[in-house]
Design a protein around this motif. Structure first.
Motif, short mmCIF file in Angstrom:
data_model
loop_
_atom_site.label_atom_id
_atom_site.label_comp_id
_atom_site.label_asym_id
_atom_site.label_seq_id
_atom_site.Cartn_x
_atom_site.Cartn_y
_atom_site.Cartn_z
N ASN A 159 0.84 -1.21 0.00
CA ASN A 159 0.00 0.00 0.00
C ASN A 159 0.87 1.25 0.00
N GLN A 201 2.36 4.64 -2.77
CA GLN A 201 2.24 5.32 -4.06
C GLN A 201 3.05 4.53 -5.08
N ASP A 247 3.30 -1.19 -10.99
CA ASP A 247 2.87 -1.28 -9.58
C ASP A 247 4.00 -1.59 -8.61
N LYS A 301 7.92 4.53 -12.58
CA LYS A 301 6.96 5.64 -12.38
C LYS A 301 6.40 6.11 -13.71
#
Length: 459
Positions: A96, A98, A185, A180
């Motif tokens: 969990n 960013q 992910d 990014k």
């Protein structure tokens, strides 16, 4: 895994399970045996002491004396304390963050680190539906970078190129920056391994950790090193803020000392265990299920999950429909079923998860290994299309040809044809009323002698 401990504890606990009354003396005798079983399994001494102390405190207390079946309650206590020693529940990866969630993987050389990165990438892609990028920051071994690239292709995840002229921190930062931009992910960072824990290695890995600030830092350790695995993990944990452990080569570890020692010594959970060489041979570590396996109670939940994940349901449905329509069960169908079992790690991997299977004689276990599956597949592959459809035509000269083509003996061809005939009969029984019950009874005839005895399932 745990075969030695399973066998020793099984005998010890069997003696106490039927007792109508437990006294301090018989509890003491049993715990002495449990202690010896743990020490022989190479469980760390502090873990053994704590385990025996906790079981004794609970066993001589109200919990057992007020029970109608004290022996069963004692086994329940042993099971719960086993779970507690290994961490009570599975702890999943914390992703969990960013995106991308950065996971750093560390460990000694030869522990199976790079392979574990590939297995973890496949697990995250297939089971967690994550997009994954893998990168190697091992600038000391060009072969490690190439190995990860090959494995990334095999498991179909993105690979970020690197070479030995770069610095590990620069490699990892460039990979994260790329992830990014591509909205990936998870980034898995494979780090350099060493043959032993040394200060230079620790300084380098600390700098890398500080630079990339991973959400998970996993330590890969070889289960076959026993309690040394726990001590090595502790040394790493003092240098790095580890979040979990991947225990590798558990399929080759008959003792289980590492699994029982790591949590107590490091305070860190075992999150995964490697159960073979294949890229899908990685399982989440469930202490409750492992405790069941150690006590010979099986691990049916893991077996169900494996079936759900690895069995080709469409193919299985086609075979079932064909059988129900009376079209028959052919050697091609039999070969497909052998492949499905192989995908699940072979017959022994499945049987290990069934209750009571630890009591199988070694001679029977020897007939259920990967070698037998490979041999059966080779025999069927050496048959013509006509022979696979109509095995009754396979007589003397054909058997000799098939044996020569598959590198086997004629008696092995006879054995396979006999097993196939039994399975064919079993499939026919499925068609009528109460078909499933009849089929389960029929399975008894397919298994080697002694298979359904000695604590195995009865139908």
């Amino acid at each position: 895994m745990f075969e030695n401990l399973q066998e020793r504890l099984g005998k010890t606990l069997k003696n106490i399970s039927g007792r109508g009354r437990l006294t301090e003396d018989n509890i003491k005798d049993t715990l002495r045996e449990v202690r010896m079983a743990f020490l022989e399994a190479d469980v760390a001494l502090p873990v053994v002491r704590e385990f025996v102390k906790q079981v004794k405190e609970r066993a001589v207390g109200v919990e057992v004396t007020k029970s109608l079946s004290p022996g069963q309650v004692f086994i329940k206590i042993v099971r719960e304390e086993l779970e507690k020693a290994m961490g009570e529940a599975n702890e999943e990866l914390s992703l969990n963050a960013q995106p991308p969630a950065v996971v750093m993987v560390a460990g000694l050389q030869g522990a199976g680190k790079t392979t574990s990165v590939a297995k973890l990438a496949k697990f995250l892609k297939e089971r967690k539906k994550k997009s994954v990028l893998v990168v190697s920051a091992d600038v000391y071994r060009p072969a490690a970078i190439k190995q990860l690239e090959t494995l990334a292709t095999e498991v179909d995840v993105d690979f970020f190129p690197s070479d030995i002229s770069q610095k590990p921190v620069d490699i990892a930062n460039a990979a994260i920056s790329h992830a990014k931009k591509k909205f990936i992910d998870v980034v898995l960072v494979d780090t350099a391994g060493r043959l032993h824990v040394d200060s230079n290695m620790m300084d380098e890995i600390k700098d890398l950790h500080k630079a990339i600030n991973p959400i998970e830092t996993l330590f890969v350790v070889d289960a076959m090193t026993g309690q040394d695995a726990a001590n090595t993990a502790k040394a790493f944990d003092e240098a790095l803020p580890l979040t979990g452990v991947i225990l590798t080569k558990t399929d080759g570890d008959a003792r289980g000392g590492a699994a029982l020692s790591i949590r107590h010594i490091t305070g860190k959970p075992i999150k995964f265990m490697g159960v073979g060489e294949r890229t899908d041979a990685l399982e989440p570590f469930h202490p409750d299920r492992i405790a069941s396996r150690i006590l010979g109670m099986g691990d049916v939940l893991s077996l169900i999950e494996e079936v759900e994940m690895k069995v080709d349901k469409e193919q299985a449905a086609k075979v079932a429909e064909k059988v129900f329509k009376g079209a028959g069960f052919t050697l091609d169908d039999f070969a497909d079923q052998l492949k499905q079992m192989k995908n699940m790690g072979g017959m022994m991997s499945m049987l290990d998860k069934l209750p009571g299977m630890s009591n199988l004689p070694d001679a029977v276990k020897g007939q259920m290994g990967d070698k037998t599956f490979i041999q059966m597949e080779a025999i069927i592959s050496s048959m013509t299309k006509k022979e696979r459809a109509r095995p009754e035509i396979i007589k003397g000269s054909r058997k000799k040809r098939i044996a020569a083509g598959s590198g086997t003996q004629v008696q092995e061809i006879n054995k396979l044809l006999k097993q196939f005939t039994q399975m064919q009969k079993m499939m026919k029984k499925m068609k009528g009323k109460g078909g499933m019950t009849k089929m389960m009874r029929g399975m008894k005839g397919m298994l080697p002698p002694g298979m359904m005895g000695g604590g195995g399932p009865k139908f």
